[in-house]
Scaffold this motif. Structure first.
Motif, mmCIF file in Angstrom:
data_model
loop_
_atom_site.group_PDB
_atom_site.id
_atom_site.type_symbol
_atom_site.label_atom_id
_atom_site.label_comp_id
_atom_site.label_asym_id
_atom_site.label_seq_id
_atom_site.Cartn_x
_atom_site.Cartn_y
_atom_site.Cartn_z
ATOM 1 N N LYS A 1 -46.188 80.027 32.355
ATOM 2 C CA LYS A 1 -47.590 80.454 32.449
ATOM 3 C C LYS A 1 -47.608 81.925 32.865
ATOM 4 C CE LYS A 1 -48.091 78.586 37.148
ATOM 5 N NZ LYS A 1 -48.885 77.687 38.023
ATOM 6 N N ASP B 1 -48.277 86.019 31.260
ATOM 7 C CA ASP B 1 -48.428 86.923 30.129
ATOM 8 C C ASP B 1 -47.937 86.264 28.850
ATOM 9 O OD1 ASP B 1 -47.113 89.185 28.305
ATOM 10 O OD2 ASP B 1 -48.764 90.083 29.466
ATOM 11 N N SER B 2 -48.838 86.118 27.881
ATOM 12 C CA SER B 2 -48.503 85.376 26.663
ATOM 13 C C SER B 2 -47.472 86.117 25.822
ATOM 14 C CB SER B 2 -49.764 85.120 25.840
ATOM 15 O OG SER B 2 -50.394 86.353 25.488
ATOM 16 N N ASN B 3 -47.546 87.468 25.789
ATOM 17 C CA ASN B 3 -46.582 88.220 24.996
ATOM 18 C C ASN B 3 -45.175 88.040 25.547
ATOM 19 O OD1 ASN B 3 -48.512 89.234 23.191
ATOM 20 N ND2 ASN B 3 -49.001 90.962 24.572
ATOM 21 N N ASN C 1 -43.940 84.469 24.881
ATOM 22 C CA ASN C 1 -43.475 84.299 23.503
ATOM 23 C C ASN C 1 -42.108 84.933 23.305
ATOM 24 O OD1 ASN C 1 -45.792 82.915 22.728
ATOM 25 N ND2 ASN C 1 -46.892 84.802 22.181
#
Length: 616
Positions: free
Chosen positions: A547, A549-551, A554
């Motif tokens: 959970k 920062d999505s970047n 990924n």
């Protein structure tokens, strides 16, 4: 009343006078030679009675003999020898000048069933399978006496048994009674004990004997057999049980057959049939079944736990321990070289080292030390196993070859059975080909080799949580992402596959691949079986449980993070290169972002300077 007492006294005087007259009028030495010749005529055995025969009138009319022996034709030693012999005779036939023996009593006798006591007549023909009629006695022998025996008793005696050059077995404290009838049927009752190698076997037996065709053949119905075994390497409470069987022996083929065999040992019961062709190279055939067979209860095996590592009551009475080098262990199955055998065994429920095995099937053939295991299979829980192979026990060390086919067996139970840490548990499968020297766990850890395909389902790597290690390390290096707050003390991998190669006690794993909803792994490594050490080099991807920062998440999901797991099975260590990988990942992301910015502003005056900086 006085008249009755007078009559009884007169009767007693007459009986005493009659017995005294018999003692004085009949000399037992008159029929000594007759007994010797009669025994030889009926059986061919030589009866020797040393010293004179004498009467013994109370409480039983008896004839007492001194040292007595019975020897087979051509034998070097007697089959039976005794310090004294007592013949209890029937009083009424004596009045008709007939010797009818109610009982022959041998005390402190020695019975020898050894090569020296066997019949030895070079060139003698083989006895026929049907009895040969006994030649009629000479008229002068039958004229005065009739010799017959109703009962034979042996008290406090010794049996010495030996086949070929094998060690002698001494059966002590024999107490036996055998009653026969006119149809050559007999009832046998015997009790004794056998002491050998610090073990003691006490037993009693009741049997009905059919001696109509003796010595060419005889049969026995053993209706009652009880025993108790105690001593070295036997559970403290011992092994005890009872049994029954039908037995027969055929002299021309030297064959023993057992049928309707039922034997109990503590809470276990075995049934089946058996046969043996004796001789210089015996051949045994066994066909056995059991509904329940608890080998742990019979051997006293107990699992190693923290509670039992301290002071506790031993389960077995131990024999002296002799320290030996594992590489120089003697061949414990060398006796298989002395005979041929075949075994067919089926057990519905077997307990071995805590393992619960159902529907065990074992088919084995031994040819003087060359053992073939055509079938060795069973079920464990929801899994199955099959271990066909062969063994060679003709050399100094046992040579073993197995082709295992294991399907979904719980690995943790197998590790616990041999006292190994449960470092890895799960549903284990294996298809391979292995061989080595020796049968013990120490032998397997040092002197076996082979290869195979290994796989596990629902595997747990206990004591280390790989996902937690990586997520915590990433969180320490970057505040942009966090992992799960709750963790288990193991790594769960749903499927695990590898190619294994075993050599000199080291299992090398190649092309290892593992997968679970949150972790994927690949790599290789080694497991040292003898030292219980592991050294694995893995590339791990944590694909779930993030959970933040999505970047960055990924990016982490597609990044292989090197992980080395090493050290003792019970306390493994690790090396994790998260900082370096994260730095390289962030650097690569920054390079990509800058390169994209440059590509979008190709006409900008500062692009050349930025490109030079990026290239550095």
């Amino acid at each position: 009343m006085r008249r009755l007492l007078t009559t009884l006294v007169i009767l007693l005087v007459v009986i005493i006078a009659g017995m005294t007259s018999l003692v004085f009028l009949i000399n037992p030495n008159d029929f000594r030679q007759y007994m010797v010749e009669r025994v030889e005529m009926k059986s061919g055995y030589q009866l020797a009675i040393n010293g004179p025969l004498r009467w013994h009138v109370w409480p039983q009319m008896s004839i007492i003999a001194g040292q007595t022996s019975l020897t087979a034709p051509g034998a070097k030693a007697p089959v039976v020898s005794a310090e004294n012999m007592r013949l209890d005779v029937k009083l009424w036939p004596l009045l008709s000048h007939q010797l009818a023996v109610k009982q022959v009593l041998l005390k402190n006798a020695v019975v020898r069933l050894t090569p020296d006591s066997e019949e030895n007549q070079p060139g003698a023909p083989v006895a026929p399978s049907t009895p040969t009629p006994v030649a009629p006695a000479a008229p002068d022998l039958e004229a005065g006496w009739k010799f017959d025996i109703d009962k034979l008793s042996i008290v406090d005696s010794l049996l010495i048994w030996q086949r070929g050059n094998d060690d002698q077995i001494n059966v002590r404290d024999i107490n036996m009674e055998m009653d026969k009838n006119d149809n050559r049927q007999a009832t046998l009752q015997v009790s004794s004990r056998i002491s050998r190698n610090q073990r003691d076997l006490a037993f009693t037996m009741t049997a009905e004997l059919d001696m109509q065709h003796y010595p060419q053949a005889f049969a026995a119905n053993i209706s009652k057999f009880t025993y108790q075994l105690s001593g070295a390497d036997i559970p403290v409470k011992g092994v005890q049980g009872n049994g029954a069987m039908q037995a027969s022996y055929q002299r021309d083929t030297d064959t023993v057959k057992l049928s309707q065999l039922n034997l109990t040992a503590n809470d276990n019961q075995i049934a089946g049939t058996a046969s043996a062709t004796l001789g210089d190279s015996p051949d045994y055939q066994l066909n056995l079944t059991a509904n329940k067979l608890d080998l742990d209860a019979l051997t006293g095996w107990q699992p190693k736990t923290d509670e039992t590592s301290g002071e506790s009551t031993p389960a077995v009475t131990s024999a002296p321990v002799i320290a030996r080098d594992v590489d120089n262990q003697p061949n414990g199955l060398s006796n298989l070289q002395n005979f041929d055998a075949s075994l067919a065994l089926k057990v519905a429920e077997l307990t071995y080292r805590g393992l619960k095995i159902q529907n065990l099937v074992l088919n084995a053939v031994n040819q003087q030390g060359q053992v073939g295991l055509s079938t060795f299979s069973g079920n464990m829980g929801t899994g199955t196993f099959s271990l066909p192979g062969d063994m060679d026990v003709t050399g100094k060390q046992i040579q073993v070859h197995l082709v295992p086919d294991v399907n979904k067996i719980e690995l943790g139970d197998v590790l616990a059975a041999y006292g190994l840490p449960k470092a890895l548990t799960g549903s284990f499968s294996l298809k391979g080909d292995v061989n080595g020297k020796g049968l013990s766990a120490a032998d397997f850890a040092r002197r076996w080799q082979g290869e195979g395909q290994l796989s596990m389902d629902n595997a747990h790597l206990n004591g280390i949580n790989i996902q937690q290690l990586i997520q915590q390390a990433v969180a320490r290096s970057s505040d942009k992402v966090q992992g799960l707050e709750r963790y288990d003390h193991y790594s769960q991998i749903d499927t695990l596959r590898a190619q294994g190669q075993l050599a000199a006690g080291t299992l090398t794993l190649k092309n290892l691949e593992g997968q679970s909803p949150m972790v994927t792994a690949k790599g290789n490594g080694t497991i040292n079986m003898a030292d219980q050490q592991v050294d694995m080099n893995l590339l791990i991807r944590v694909t779930g449980g993030w959970k933040g920062d999505s970047n960055l998440i990924n990016t982490l999901k597609t990044t292989d993070i090197p992980l080395r797991v090493y050290g003792p099975w019970a306390q493994m260590g690790y090396q994790l290169q998260v900082d370096q990988v994260l730095r390289q990942t962030l650097e690569q992301s920054a390079r990509s972002a800058i390169q994209n910015w440059i590509d979008k502003r190709k006409d900008s005056k500062g692009n050349d300077e930025v490109q030079k900086l990026l290239n550095k």
